[in-house]
Design a protein around this motif. Structure first.
Motif, PDB file in Angstrom:
ATOM      1  N   THR A 115      -3.779  17.467 -11.224  1.00  0.00           N
ATOM      2  CA  THR A 115      -4.010  18.715 -10.496  1.00  0.00           C
ATOM      3  C   THR A 115      -2.699  19.346 -10.056  1.00  0.00           C
ATOM      4  O   THR A 115      -1.858  18.689  -9.431  1.00  0.00           O
ATOM      5  CB  THR A 115      -4.890  18.457  -9.260  1.00  0.00           C
ATOM      6  N   VAL A 116      -2.523  20.625 -10.386  1.00  0.00           N
ATOM      7  CA  VAL A 116      -1.329  21.381  -9.995  1.00  0.00           C
ATOM      8  C   VAL A 116      -1.755  22.571  -9.145  1.00  0.00           C
ATOM      9  O   VAL A 116      -2.439  23.478  -9.630  1.00  0.00           O
ATOM     10  CB  VAL A 116      -0.540  21.874 -11.223  1.00  0.00           C
ATOM     11  N   LEU A 117      -1.336  22.596  -7.895  1.00  0.00           N
ATOM     12  CA  LEU A 117      -1.570  23.733  -7.018  1.00  0.00           C
ATOM     13  C   LEU A 117      -0.311  24.605  -7.034  1.00  0.00           C
ATOM     14  O   LEU A 117       0.737  24.177  -7.509  1.00  0.00           O
ATOM     15  CB  LEU A 117      -1.868  23.258  -5.593  1.00  0.00           C
ATOM     16  N   TRP A 118      -0.417  25.812  -6.528  1.00  0.00           N
ATOM     17  CA  TRP A 118       0.755  26.684  -6.467  1.00  0.00           C
ATOM     18  C   TRP A 118       0.582  27.693  -5.348  1.00  0.00           C
ATOM     19  O   TRP A 118      -0.537  27.976  -4.918  1.00  0.00           O
ATOM     20  CB  TRP A 118       1.001  27.416  -7.796  1.00  0.00           C
ATOM     21  N   SER A 119       1.703  28.220  -4.882  1.00  0.00           N
ATOM     22  CA  SER A 119       1.668  29.272  -3.872  1.00  0.00           C
ATOM     23  C   SER A 119       2.829  30.217  -4.112  1.00  0.00           C
ATOM     24  O   SER A 119       3.998  29.808  -4.078  1.00  0.00           O
ATOM     25  CB  SER A 119       1.759  28.671  -2.472  1.00  0.00           C
ATOM     26  N   LYS A 122       2.780  31.710  -9.248  1.00  0.00           N
ATOM     27  CA  LYS A 122       1.744  31.622 -10.269  1.00  0.00           C
ATOM     28  C   LYS A 122       2.323  31.544 -11.682  1.00  0.00           C
ATOM     29  O   LYS A 122       1.935  30.676 -12.468  1.00  0.00           O
ATOM     30  CB  LYS A 122       0.802  32.832 -10.163  1.00  0.00           C
ATOM     31  N   GLU A 123       3.241  32.429 -11.999  1.00  0.00           N
ATOM     32  CA  GLU A 123       3.784  32.462 -13.359  1.00  0.00           C
ATOM     33  C   GLU A 123       4.522  31.171 -13.692  1.00  0.00           C
ATOM     34  O   GLU A 123       4.400  30.636 -14.797  1.00  0.00           O
ATOM     35  CB  GLU A 123       4.718  33.667 -13.524  1.00  0.00           C
ATOM     36  N   THR A 124       5.272  30.647 -12.740  1.00  0.00           N
ATOM     37  CA  THR A 124       6.008  29.399 -12.961  1.00  0.00           C
ATOM     38  C   THR A 124       5.047  28.242 -13.186  1.00  0.00           C
ATOM     39  O   THR A 124       5.239  27.426 -14.092  1.00  0.00           O
ATOM     40  CB  THR A 124       6.922  29.092 -11.759  1.00  0.00           C
ATOM     41  N   ALA A 125       4.009  28.167 -12.361  1.00  0.00           N
ATOM     42  CA  ALA A 125       3.028  27.093 -12.500  1.00  0.00           C
ATOM     43  C   ALA A 125       2.326  27.153 -13.849  1.00  0.00           C
ATOM     44  O   ALA A 125       2.136  26.135 -14.522  1.00  0.00           O
ATOM     45  CB  ALA A 125       2.005  27.175 -11.364  1.00  0.00           C
ATOM     46  N   HIS A 126       1.970  28.355 -14.289  1.00  0.00           N
ATOM     47  CA  HIS A 126       1.262  28.491 -15.556  1.00  0.00           C
ATOM     48  C   HIS A 126       2.182  28.268 -16.744  1.00  0.00           C
ATOM     49  O   HIS A 126       1.749  27.771 -17.786  1.00  0.00           O
ATOM     50  CB  HIS A 126       0.612  29.866 -15.638  1.00  0.00           C
TER      51      HIS A 126
END
Length: 280
Positions: A115-119, A122-126
């Protein structure tokens, strides 16, 4: 003579019928336009064009290409359940219960430690999860993939989507279809997480951890200590920026304090650019 008279009468009848039909069509058109104009003018964007078609197409791509293990999912039913969540309903009075039929059709298990959350990253996480298909942000799940970037709402008294405008979460009302959806989906995503959970934060802003963000107000509070061993944070800052350690900021210390109170171990690392691996 009789035949000519009948012919003239028949033509008159046809003309009358044609005129009557045109009048009826015109009246219906005027009524339709008036109803459309009487719809509330909200401050947000209207429903995304071809919303139902996009949901169906995304469902097919996800289940047939991205995650073929879900190939037996009924995308037609998912499309109908998604539309039904807001059709003929007050767009300022949507509840999580409105999405339960959709949730049941899109149930998906994410393996522990994936599981990867982000705040505010968004673009970096994806970008990261596109390079590692074993890891999942919410938008990499079927439910999140269907709705990512879309807007939708209906109105009471009509079975059509409102393509003109939808409520803005701040200017109109918080309980609108899109806001309620993402809050519900984020809560469920965090609640289902297990093992080590990762979060990607934006280190190029003054407060990488924002308690009012979805991560800060929903996801962090729904991680279950009995299932989650630790929260590992990657704080990413711009390449070439001022050298500093964002893990030492007050906002990250606040995040560490919250995880400590919830009896979840916490670890933070910072990096300029996208990490090769989140497993730290």
């Amino acid at each position: 003579m009789a035949d000519e008279r009948c012919c003239r009468i028949s033509k008159k009848v046809q003309i009358c019928l044609a005129v009557g039909l045109l009048v009826a069509v015109a009246v219906l058109a005027v009524v339709g336009v008036l109803k459309w104009l009487q719809r509330p003018k909200w401050n947000g964007r209207g429903t995304t064009d071809n919303f139902a078609g996009m949901v169906l197409e995304r469902c097919n791509v996800y289940t047939q290409m991205l995650q073929p293990a879900l190939r037996n999912v009924d995308c037609q039913k998912i499309q109908e359940a998604f539309k039904s969540s807001s059709i003929s309903k007050n767009p300022c009075n949507i509840t999580e219960e409105d999405y339960q039929p959709l949730v049941k059709l899109t149930t998906q298990t994410i393996p522990c430690g994936k599981t990867v959350l982000w705040s505010k990253a968004k673009e970096t996480a994806h970008e990261y999860t596109r390079g590692d298909r074993e890891m999942f942000t919410l938008e990499d799940t079927l439910l999140g993939y269907l709705a990512d970037g879309l807007t939708w709402c209906g109105d009471t008294g009509t079975s059509e989507m409102n393509y003109r405008s939808c409520p803005h979460w701040k200017k109109d009302c918080p309980n609108n279809p899109v806001s309620v959806f993402w809050k519900m989906a984020s809560r469920r995503f965090a609640d289902a997480a297990c093992g080590v959970v990762y979060v990607i934060l934006n280190g190029s802003i003054s407060n990488p951890f924002d308690e009012n963000s979805t991560f800060g107000s929903v996801e962090i509070n729904n991680l279950r200590p009995e299932k989650v061993q630790a929260l590992h944070a990657w704080v990413i800052h711009d390449v070439g920026g001022v050298p500093s350690d964002p893990c030492m900021t007050s906002s990250i210390n606040k995040l560490k304090s919250i995880t400590s109170q919830r009896k979840i171990a916490f670890r933070c690392r910072h990096n300029a650019g996208l990490p090769h691996s989140l497993r730290i």
